[in-house]
Each structure stands twice: as C-alpha cells, then as structure tokens.
Motif scaffolding. Structure first.
Motif, PDB file in Angstrom:
ATOM      1  N   ASP A  39     -52.261-108.781  21.804  1.00 29.76           N
ATOM      2  CA  ASP A  39     -52.697-107.914  22.899  1.00 29.76           C
ATOM      3  C   ASP A  39     -52.988-108.756  24.143  1.00 29.76           C
ATOM      4  O   ASP A  39     -53.902-109.583  24.138  1.00 29.76           O
ATOM      5  CB  ASP A  39     -53.947-107.142  22.476  1.00 29.76           C
ATOM      6  N   GLU A  40     -52.217-108.536  25.189  1.00 27.55           N
ATOM      7  CA  GLU A  40     -52.413-109.253  26.453  1.00 27.55           C
ATOM      8  C   GLU A  40     -53.460-108.588  27.338  1.00 27.55           C
ATOM      9  O   GLU A  40     -53.748-109.080  28.433  1.00 27.55           O
ATOM     10  CB  GLU A  40     -51.089-109.362  27.198  1.00 27.55           C
ATOM     11  N   ASN A  41     -54.036-107.500  26.863  1.00 27.74           N
ATOM     12  CA  ASN A  41     -55.014-106.774  27.662  1.00 27.74           C
ATOM     13  C   ASN A  41     -56.167-106.300  26.770  1.00 27.74           C
ATOM     14  O   ASN A  41     -56.499-105.115  26.756  1.00 27.74           O
ATOM     15  CB  ASN A  41     -54.333-105.594  28.371  1.00 27.74           C
ATOM     16  N   ALA A  42     -56.774-107.233  26.057  1.00 24.31           N
ATOM     17  CA  ALA A  42     -57.872-106.874  25.153  1.00 24.31           C
ATOM     18  C   ALA A  42     -59.050-106.312  25.950  1.00 24.31           C
ATOM     19  O   ALA A  42     -59.350-106.782  27.049  1.00 24.31           O
ATOM     20  CB  ALA A  42     -58.309-108.093  24.352  1.00 24.31           C
ATOM     21  N   LEU A  43     -59.670-105.324  25.396  1.00 24.42           N
ATOM     22  CA  LEU A  43     -60.812-104.668  26.032  1.00 24.42           C
ATOM     23  C   LEU A  43     -62.081-105.446  25.708  1.00 24.42           C
ATOM     24  O   LEU A  43     -62.436-105.599  24.536  1.00 24.42           O
ATOM     25  CB  LEU A  43     -60.932-103.226  25.523  1.00 24.42           C
ATOM     26  N   VAL A  44     -62.757-105.938  26.733  1.00 26.24           N
ATOM     27  CA  VAL A  44     -64.024-106.652  26.566  1.00 26.24           C
ATOM     28  C   VAL A  44     -65.149-105.633  26.700  1.00 26.24           C
ATOM     29  O   VAL A  44     -65.291-104.994  27.743  1.00 26.24           O
ATOM     30  CB  VAL A  44     -64.179-107.773  27.610  1.00 26.24           C
ATOM     31  N   LEU A  45     -65.929-105.485  25.644  1.00 23.47           N
ATOM     32  CA  LEU A  45     -67.038-104.526  25.674  1.00 23.47           C
ATOM     33  C   LEU A  45     -68.353-105.184  26.069  1.00 23.47           C
ATOM     34  O   LEU A  45     -69.237-104.527  26.604  1.00 23.47           O
ATOM     35  CB  LEU A  45     -67.180-103.851  24.312  1.00 23.47           C
ATOM     36  N   GLU A  46     -68.487-106.477  25.776  1.00 20.94           N
ATOM     37  CA  GLU A  46     -69.726-107.177  26.106  1.00 20.94           C
ATOM     38  C   GLU A  46     -69.452-108.668  26.133  1.00 20.94           C
ATOM     39  O   GLU A  46     -68.617-109.168  25.378  1.00 20.94           O
ATOM     40  CB  GLU A  46     -70.796-106.863  25.054  1.00 20.94           C
ATOM     41  N   GLY A  47     -70.143-109.370  26.978  1.00 22.72           N
ATOM     42  CA  GLY A  47     -69.988-110.813  27.056  1.00 22.72           C
ATOM     43  C   GLY A  47     -68.907-111.216  28.032  1.00 22.72           C
ATOM     44  O   GLY A  47     -68.293-110.387  28.703  1.00 22.72           O
ATOM     45  N   ASP A  48     -68.662-112.539  28.091  1.00 20.11           N
ATOM     46  CA  ASP A  48     -67.731-113.049  29.088  1.00 20.11           C
ATOM     47  C   ASP A  48     -66.455-113.616  28.479  1.00 20.11           C
ATOM     48  O   ASP A  48     -65.689-114.289  29.153  1.00 20.11           O
ATOM     49  CB  ASP A  48     -68.410-114.111  29.959  1.00 20.11           C
ATOM     50  N   PRO A  51     -59.906-113.240  26.389  1.00 19.45           N
ATOM     51  CA  PRO A  51     -58.711-113.984  25.985  1.00 19.45           C
ATOM     52  C   PRO A  51     -57.500-113.567  26.825  1.00 19.45           C
ATOM     53  O   PRO A  51     -57.333-112.395  27.135  1.00 19.45           O
ATOM     54  CB  PRO A  51     -58.518-113.612  24.516  1.00 19.45           C
ATOM     55  N   SER A  52     -56.686-114.556  27.191  1.00 25.59           N
ATOM     56  CA  SER A  52     -55.442-114.246  27.898  1.00 25.59           C
ATOM     57  C   SER A  52     -54.581-113.340  27.032  1.00 25.59           C
ATOM     58  O   SER A  52     -54.058-112.332  27.481  1.00 25.59           O
ATOM     59  CB  SER A  52     -54.684-115.523  28.226  1.00 25.59           C
ATOM     60  N   THR A  53     -54.408-113.752  25.780  1.00 24.79           N
ATOM     61  CA  THR A  53     -53.737-112.933  24.770  1.00 24.79           C
ATOM     62  C   THR A  53     -54.547-113.043  23.491  1.00 24.79           C
ATOM     63  O   THR A  53     -54.826-114.151  23.029  1.00 24.79           O
ATOM     64  CB  THR A  53     -52.298-113.400  24.523  1.00 24.79           C
ATOM     65  N   LEU A  54     -54.932-111.925  22.929  1.00 24.19           N
ATOM     66  CA  LEU A  54     -55.655-111.886  21.663  1.00 24.19           C
ATOM     67  C   LEU A  54     -54.639-111.692  20.544  1.00 24.19           C
ATOM     68  O   LEU A  54     -53.828-110.761  20.588  1.00 24.19           O
ATOM     69  CB  LEU A  54     -56.654-110.732  21.653  1.00 24.19           C
ATOM     70  N   VAL A  55     -54.665-112.600  19.569  1.00 23.87           N
ATOM     71  CA  VAL A  55     -53.753-112.522  18.430  1.00 23.87           C
ATOM     72  C   VAL A  55     -54.595-112.536  17.156  1.00 23.87           C
ATOM     73  O   VAL A  55     -55.528-113.339  17.042  1.00 23.87           O
ATOM     74  CB  VAL A  55     -52.765-113.719  18.416  1.00 23.87           C
ATOM     75  N   ILE A  56     -54.274-111.660  16.217  1.00 24.24           N
ATOM     76  CA  ILE A  56     -54.955-111.651  14.925  1.00 24.24           C
ATOM     77  C   ILE A  56     -53.904-111.592  13.832  1.00 24.24           C
ATOM     78  O   ILE A  56     -53.032-110.721  13.832  1.00 24.24           O
ATOM     79  CB  ILE A  56     -55.928-110.468  14.787  1.00 24.24           C
ATOM     80  N   HIS A  57     -54.005-112.554  12.904  1.00 22.14           N
ATOM     81  CA  HIS A  57     -53.150-112.583  11.715  1.00 22.14           C
ATOM     82  C   HIS A  57     -54.017-112.325  10.496  1.00 22.14           C
ATOM     83  O   HIS A  57     -55.175-112.741  10.454  1.00 22.14           O
ATOM     84  CB  HIS A  57     -52.483-113.951  11.520  1.00 22.14           C
TER      85      HIS A  57
END
Length: 96
Positions: A39-48, A51-57
């Motif tokens: 995901d190149e557009n991860a939603l940040v709900l809290e904190g700073d 990630p440029s791109t979030l990857v999960i395996h």
C-alpha cells in the motif's frame, strides 16, 4: 502460528527494485510466505509514522521467516534491494 513481516519501504530505483521483486516473490512463496498488503497510501490514524509503501507478508512462523531471511538464495536479492531501496523490517507472530 503465523508470523507477519511488516516493511516500511522507500523505493529509490524502480527498475532495479522490480528485478528484486521478480526474484524475491517466488522465493517468498517457496518458503510458504505470501504477500498480504502493498500500500503506497497507508492510512495513519495516530502518531508520526508514515511509510512510503507499507508491505506485509505472512509466513507460517517466525522460524520460517528467519530461514528465508538467512537463506543463501536471498542474500544476493538483499543486496539488490539495498541498492534500490531503503527498508525498515519487523516481524511479529500471531499467538493464536
């Protein structure tokens, strides 16, 4: 017990990184892993943390992740990845 590899990925060289993906994808699958999220557009709900791109395996367990990470086949791919991107990588295991 599933283990999840969470990656904060910043790609500097898209063409070179594509070569990494072409090699790493089948190797991840050979170790029983699978990509869950890129995901190149991860939603940040809290904190700073943004990630440029979030990857999960997902892998079968933490030991399998470590075997993949340390495997002789992955070492040249790691070098390729490091040449074309910057990552932060953590592994968490689901206890259920």
């Amino acid at each position: 017990m599933s283990a999840f590899v969470v990656i904060d990925l910043d790609i500097a060289g898209p063409d070179g990184f594509r070569q990494y993906v072409e090699g790493a994808g089948p190797l991840i699958e050979r170790f029983g892993g699978r990509n869950l999220i890129t995901d190149e557009n991860a939603l940040v709900l809290e904190g700073d943390w943004k990630p440029s791109t979030l990857v999960i395996h997902e892998f079968p367990d933490r030991e399998t992740v470590q075997r993949f990470w340390d495997s002789p086949e992955y070492q040249p791919l790691k070098d390729l990845r490091r040449k074309h991107s910057t990552v932060k990588v953590v592994v968490g295991e689901n206890p259920s």
